[in-house]
Design a protein around this motif. Structure first.
Motif: not given
Length: 800
Positions: A770-775, A721-724, A670-672, A742-750
């Motif tokens: 890094k997590i991009y997206g609300p929630g 935009n959060r960093e974990i 998968s892309s991630a 994996a993260v929810p579909k409403s978010q994107r992980a880098e």
């Protein structure tokens, strides 16, 4: 407007569907216009309704004529009533409010002096009755049963009463006494009345438990007292001693025989304790019916079929069940299509009870696979898979392959069904020779691959990948690619995309196996990928396989010009309008430019796949037929790994070791995950590394026997935009460590690089993302530790 006869001739004479549609539409519009005229004669109104009934048979809309049916019923002329009632039965149903207009008309006609009008009204009431209509008009039916001496009306009234009970079971108490009263009345000893009484008894038995009333035991006792008379009548009729005027095509009174057996079967099913004293006598009667009734006509066939249904409706002896299956086997061999279809359906219902007995009729079942009637072919194929076992597997599958080779476009549904069932059988049966299974799948792809879905193509690729016999795998791959490369071949059609996908995948995965053969060259393989990309550029599935094959082939050839051509294939899709294809092309382009050592490590051969077999009813049936060692029982997981992370999912059970999703054959990462593993390899730490400490404000996220995981959310200036950072502390030595997130579909992980893939006991590895997206931050993490999978979910409540 012409007559009904001329209208039918015009419709049948239509040369095209459009011409037929034009005739039907024009005539329907004319009828609608004429019916609006309040002054048309009764004769013309009747003619228009007759045409509308023909339109109804053709499937056209006729709702606008429903009121006209009521008008015809209200007429005093019998021909008008007859057409009106017929139209009402066809065009109306019990759920329409218009039916309330019939209440008074039916009430008047049920009390009409003409027996024929009363008969019409009872037919309509039985066909259209609703609970409300049944409660309003049951009194009229009761009056007929009480006072009429006309056998025709009593027969119709009994059948109508049975219909009323089915709509309103509370009427059972009112009509139940008439069953025994009329049947014991010697003056009413009539063929039609006996049939009507049986209809009433059947309705009482079926609906007796849907309504509670006190005197049900008394009613059932009275009805049970009729069983000896029913058995005697059945024996009398089946022995040929009844009135010969009821002989139908060599079978004496088939309607009465069927109704008697149906009634006795319902007694056995609903009240077995009442039939116990008569059971042996009834079994003897069934044996006589099944043995001595000929199969020369449809009337005889109906009697035999009802006898078989009764045999299998209760726990009959093995010998009687085998007799019933032999009867069905004989009916399957008949030429009549309806008889074959009904018999195959019945065999499908009983194959799980007596599989060995059904297999004795395998010859006739196999013939039905090639029957011109598609419905018979479908049932025959279902039954063929139903009788599959390790002893006859190869023989039956050979017949199925012959069917697939002769299949046409109209058989698309059957082709897909065969492919699904064959793959399921191969998955459930491990002791079948892998080489033979692979040959069967390749033959299916070659002959009907244009109808096979992408999911089933993936199953075929898994079979090729998992074949342990390297020599046979090489031979199969060589044959597949050879057929694909031959420009003049007629073995595979151009629209056979399944074969194209398999050949492209084989070139990417196994080019190193076949390049030593004189039939294949680096140029021919590269040109085939280039041609496939050009021909199917709009097909995202084919393009996905071509991109991966081009990337993998680049590591297995040495010619720089060909490698450049493969790079151009990938580069040409970096601006593709399909986001998925564009993303893959960009990622593959990055990997393409990596050093050979890194690229080879990333593009290693596919591992052995362990398929997840869903526990469908078909899979359960197949698994039950095979021995325990042969069945592969894999528990279905409610939440698939890394695929269905939506909202607050419940924590799934721990996964079994290293199960890889099927779609990885087309997109192995998968892309991630691809980005993460690429960075992991590029950033592999040296042997000298600084120890990592777990910050004191970290949260314990997960703990197992091997590793303990801590997490921390870094403070940022944005809620989206959060960093974990995850810290993995080894409890014992870890030789290989891989992390998938994996993260929810409403978010994107880098993902950042994993600090270390090898840990000694007590050492710590760090993974940043890094997590991009609300929630809320919800992670699903899968750890592959020493080839053992460990999965967990975690939701970060606070950003500290």
């Amino acid at each position: 407007m012409g007559s009904l006869r001329n209208f039918i001739k015009d419709v049948r004479a239509s040369r095209t569907l459009a011409e037929e549609r034009a005739i039907v539409t024009k005539e329907s519009a004319r009828i609608r216009t004429r019916l609006k005229d309040d002054h048309i004669s009764s004769e013309r109104r009747k003619k228009y309704i007759q045409k509308l009934l023909y339109l109804y048979i053709l499937g056209e809309k006729t709702h606008f004529a429903q009121v006209e049916c009521i008008n015809l019923i209200a007429s005093e002329e019998f021909p008008d009533k007859r057409i009106g009632y017929l139209a009402a039965i066809l065009l109306l149903d019990e759920n329409q409010e218009l039916l309330t207009l019939l209440t008074n008309l039916l009430n008047n006609d049920l009390n009409h002096p003409s027996r024929y009008v009363v008969s019409l009204a009872m037919n309509a009431l039985g066909a259209l009755t609703s609970p409300e209509l049944a409660r309003d008009l049951y009194v009229d039916i009761k009056n007929i049963l009480d006072h009429s001496q006309d056998t025709l009306l009593i027969k119709k009234a009994l059948a109508c009463a049975a219909k009323l009970i089915s709509r309103d079971p509370s009427l059972l108490e009112i009509f139940a006494p008439y069953a025994s009263k009329i049947l014991f009345d010697k003056e009413m000893d009539n063929h039609g009345i006996i049939i009507g009484t049986n209809k009433l008894i059947q309705s009482i038995l079926i609906h007796s438990k849907s309504y509670e009333f006190d005197n049900l035991p008394e009613i059932i006792d009275k009805l049970s007292a009729l069983i000896p008379d029913m058995l005697a009548t059945l024996q009398h009729v089946n022995s040929g001693l009844s009135n010969l005027r009821y002989n139908v095509e060599g079978c004496l009174d088939p309607f009465l025989q069927v109704e008697l057996m149906t009634t006795l079967r319902l007694f056995l099913q609903h009240f077995p304790e009442k039939t116990e004293p008569y059971k042996n006598n009834y079994l003897d009667t069934l044996t006589h019916v099944a043995t001595y009734t000929p199969t020369s006509s449809n009337s005889c066939t109906s009697v035999l079929y009802e006898a078989v249904r009764t045999i299998f409706s209760f726990q009959a002896e093995h010998s009687l069940r085998v007799l019933g299956i032999n009867v069905l086997g004989t009916l399957v061999a008949q030429k009549d299509c309806n008889t074959k279809y009904v018999s195959l359906n019945a065999l499908l219902d009983v194959v799980s009870i007596e599989p060995q007995a059904v297999q004795r009729h395998r010859k006739f079942i196999s013939r039905c696979i090639f029957d011109p009637d598609v419905s018979i072919r479908k049932r025959a194929l279902e039954l063929t898979f139903g009788i599959l076992n390790p002893t006859n597997l190869k023989e039956l599958i050979s017949e199925i392959l012959v069917f697939l080779e002769k299949a046409e476009e109209n058989d698309r549904g059957l082709i897909l069904y065969c492919a699904d069932q064959l793959i399921m059988v191969f998955d459930m049966q491990e002791n079948i020779d892998d080489s033979w299974k692979l040959d069967v799948i390749v033959k299916i792809l070659k002959s009907v691959g244009q109808y096979i879905s992408v999911e089933k193509v993936t199953d075929a690729l898994i079979m090729i990948n998992n074949t342990s016999n390297l020599d046979h795998k090489k031979q199969v791959v060589s044959d597949i690619v050879n057929v694909a490369l031959e420009k003049t071949t007629s073995q595979v059609l151009d629209e056979n995309l399944a074969w194209r996908i398999v050949s492209v995948w084989c070139i990417g995965e196994y080019a190193d196996l076949i390049l030593g053969d004189s039939k294949f060259s680096e140029t021919s393989l590269t040109d085939y990928l280039y041609k496939s990309d050009s021909l199917h550029r709009d097909n995202s599935v084919v393009v996905s396989y071509v991109l991966m094959a081009a990337l993998k082939l680049s590591t297995k050839i040495d010619t720089k010009t060909l490698i450049k051509k493969l790079r151009e294939i990938i580069k040409s899709h970096t601006e593709n309008t399909n986001v998925m294809i564009q993303t893959k092309a960009v990622q593959y382009g990055i990997i393409f430019n990596e050093p050979p050592a890194v690229k080879t490590a990333l593009l290693e051969p596919m591992p052995i796949f362990e398929k997840k077999i869903p526990e469908t009813s078909a899979a359960k049936t197949i698994s039950q037929k095979y021995s325990a060692p042969a069945a592969k029982k894999v528990k279905k997981k409610e939440n698939d790994l890394l695929l269905d992370l939506l909202g607050d999912l419940s924590l799934p059970e721990p996964t079994t070791p290293s199960k890889i999703p099927d779609d990885l054959l087309a997109n192995p990462k998968s892309s991630a995950t691809l980005q993460q593993q690429n960075q992991n390899i590029l950033n592999t730490p040296t042997f000298t590394r600084n120890p990592i400490e777990i910050p004191p404000n970290s949260i314990s996220v997960h703990s197992s026997d091997t590793v303990e995981v801590f997490g921390r959310v870094e403070l940022t200036n944005s809620d989206q935009n959060r960093e974990i950072t995850l810290f993995l502390k080894a409890k014992k030595d870890i030789k290989t460590l891989q992390i998938l997130i994996a993260v929810p579909k409403s978010q994107r992980a880098e993902f950042g690089p994993l600090s270390s893939h090898m840990l000694s006991s007590g050492e710590v590895a760090r993974q940043s993302l890094k997590i991009y997206g609300p929630g809320s931050i919800k992670l699903r993490v899968k750890l592959n530790i020493n080839s053992i999978a460990d999965q967990f979910d975690y939701k970060f409540e606070n950003r500290t």
